[in-house]
Write a protein that holds these residues in place. Structure first.
Motif, PDB file in Angstrom:
ATOM      1  N   THR A 186      16.038 -37.117 -17.607  1.00  0.00           N
ATOM      2  CA  THR A 186      15.643 -37.351 -19.002  1.00  0.00           C
ATOM      3  C   THR A 186      14.125 -37.318 -19.155  1.00  0.00           C
ATOM      4  O   THR A 186      13.588 -36.724 -20.102  1.00  0.00           O
ATOM      5  CB  THR A 186      16.172 -38.710 -19.483  1.00  0.00           C
ATOM      6  N   GLY A 187      13.425 -37.951 -18.221  1.00  0.00           N
ATOM      7  CA  GLY A 187      11.961 -37.952 -18.278  1.00  0.00           C
ATOM      8  C   GLY A 187      11.377 -36.565 -18.174  1.00  0.00           C
ATOM      9  O   GLY A 187      10.417 -36.216 -18.888  1.00  0.00           O
ATOM     10  N   LEU A 188      11.941 -35.739 -17.293  1.00  0.00           N
ATOM     11  CA  LEU A 188      11.450 -34.365 -17.148  1.00  0.00           C
ATOM     12  C   LEU A 188      11.682 -33.551 -18.419  1.00  0.00           C
ATOM     13  O   LEU A 188      10.816 -32.780 -18.843  1.00  0.00           O
ATOM     14  CB  LEU A 188      12.148 -33.697 -15.967  1.00  0.00           C
ATOM     15  N   ILE A 189      12.854 -33.725 -19.033  1.00  0.00           N
ATOM     16  CA  ILE A 189      13.164 -32.983 -20.265  1.00  0.00           C
ATOM     17  C   ILE A 189      12.222 -33.392 -21.390  1.00  0.00           C
ATOM     18  O   ILE A 189      11.678 -32.544 -22.110  1.00  0.00           O
ATOM     19  CB  ILE A 189      14.629 -33.219 -20.668  1.00  0.00           C
ATOM     20  N   ILE A 190      11.990 -34.706 -21.543  1.00  0.00           N
ATOM     21  CA  ILE A 190      11.091 -35.185 -22.600  1.00  0.00           C
ATOM     22  C   ILE A 190       9.665 -34.706 -22.339  1.00  0.00           C
ATOM     23  O   ILE A 190       8.945 -34.295 -23.252  1.00  0.00           O
ATOM     24  CB  ILE A 190      11.149 -36.720 -22.693  1.00  0.00           C
ATOM     25  N   GLY A 191       9.237 -34.755 -21.081  1.00  0.00           N
ATOM     26  CA  GLY A 191       7.901 -34.262 -20.737  1.00  0.00           C
ATOM     27  C   GLY A 191       7.740 -32.790 -21.051  1.00  0.00           C
ATOM     28  O   GLY A 191       6.699 -32.357 -21.553  1.00  0.00           O
ATOM     29  N   LEU A 192       8.789 -31.999 -20.768  1.00  0.00           N
ATOM     30  CA  LEU A 192       8.743 -30.567 -21.060  1.00  0.00           C
ATOM     31  C   LEU A 192       8.669 -30.315 -22.563  1.00  0.00           C
ATOM     32  O   LEU A 192       7.900 -29.464 -23.030  1.00  0.00           O
ATOM     33  CB  LEU A 192       9.984 -29.886 -20.472  1.00  0.00           C
ATOM     34  N   ILE A 193       9.456 -31.076 -23.330  1.00  0.00           N
ATOM     35  CA  ILE A 193       9.429 -30.934 -24.791  1.00  0.00           C
ATOM     36  C   ILE A 193       8.037 -31.251 -25.340  1.00  0.00           C
ATOM     37  O   ILE A 193       7.491 -30.504 -26.168  1.00  0.00           O
ATOM     38  CB  ILE A 193      10.486 -31.853 -25.433  1.00  0.00           C
ATOM     39  N   ALA A 194       7.440 -32.356 -24.880  1.00  0.00           N
ATOM     40  CA  ALA A 194       6.107 -32.748 -25.343  1.00  0.00           C
ATOM     41  C   ALA A 194       5.070 -31.703 -24.955  1.00  0.00           C
ATOM     42  O   ALA A 194       4.143 -31.407 -25.728  1.00  0.00           O
ATOM     43  CB  ALA A 194       5.729 -34.113 -24.771  1.00  0.00           C
TER      44      ALA A 194
END
Length: 228
Positions: A186-194
């Motif tokens: 989840t953290g990686l996905i949110i970081g990628l989105i940001a």
């Protein structure tokens, strides 16, 4: 021979009956297994989405420049109607008009003075457009770290429970590990989105800055043309 075939069929049926059914789980149920550290990640996602859409609207509004704006400014300046040019610039709400308005107020002074005053306004407008973009960059960096922290905490808890209970079954260990990896994913996905949000908005800011530079250069050229 018939007895052997019947026995084989019976064994196959028993094996199929004994095989455990694969448990299906929805995305929301999977995310719920991530633990309390999922809530900071959700908050980071909400902040990233809010900043993206708020800045997107502001930057698009700033980039809307009427194609007839500079020709009208030019006609007014060359005809000596400086007041008309100032009124047009004052009543137009975008970075280019505010920069041109500053330049119009400095008409009569040396060109380098006019350029510096316009550059000052341009820098302020750039700051306004880039406001809060650094938060997106921050989220892109810390969201994966939050997720990794959640995984580390979860793994420590898992191995402590295994050591305390003495249950070293592979299914228990594998089940615990995949649950603890949820925060990292989840953290990686949110970081990628940001990260994508930040780069997209930065590109839009650069496009608007290019329009401002073109307008400023055109304005200086107009001032050096002979008046009618």
């Amino acid at each position: 021979m018939g007895i052997l075939l019947q026995a084989a069929d019976t064994a196959t049926q028993l094996a199929a009956t004994a095989a455990p059914a694969i448990e299906k789980i929805s995305l929301w149920e999977l995310l719920a297994k991530g633990g309390w550290l999922m809530y900071p990640l959700y908050l980071l996602l909400i902040v990233a989405l809010f900043i993206f859409f708020e800045r997107l609207i502001a930057i698009r509004k700033a980039s809307k420049i009427d194609s007839s704006f500079m020709p009208i400014i030019r006609d007014n300046i060359l005809s000596g109607n400086i007041k008309g040019a100032e009124t047009l610039a004052r009543n137009t709400n975008n970075p280019v008009s505010r920069m041109i308005s500053k330049g119009l107020k400095r008409i009569g002074k040396p060109i380098d003075v006019i350029e510096k005053s316009m550059e000052s306004v341009g820098r302020q407008e750039m700051y306004n457009m880039e406001r809060n973009l650094n938060i997106l960059s921050l989220i892109a960096g810390i969201a994966p770290m939050f997720g990794f922290l959640g995984t580390i905490i979860g793994m420590v808890q898992l191995f402590y429970e295994i050591n305390s209970s003495g249950n070293f079954e592979l299914s228990t260990i594998a089940g615990g590990i995949y649950v603890k990896m949820i925060t990292s994913a989840t953290g990686l996905i949110i970081g990628l989105i940001a990260f994508i949000f930040h780069n997209y908005l930065s590109t839009q800011v650069d496009k608007t800055a290019n329009k401002m530079e073109i307008a400023a250069t055109e304005f200086i050229d107009i001032l050096q043309e002979p008046t009618k």
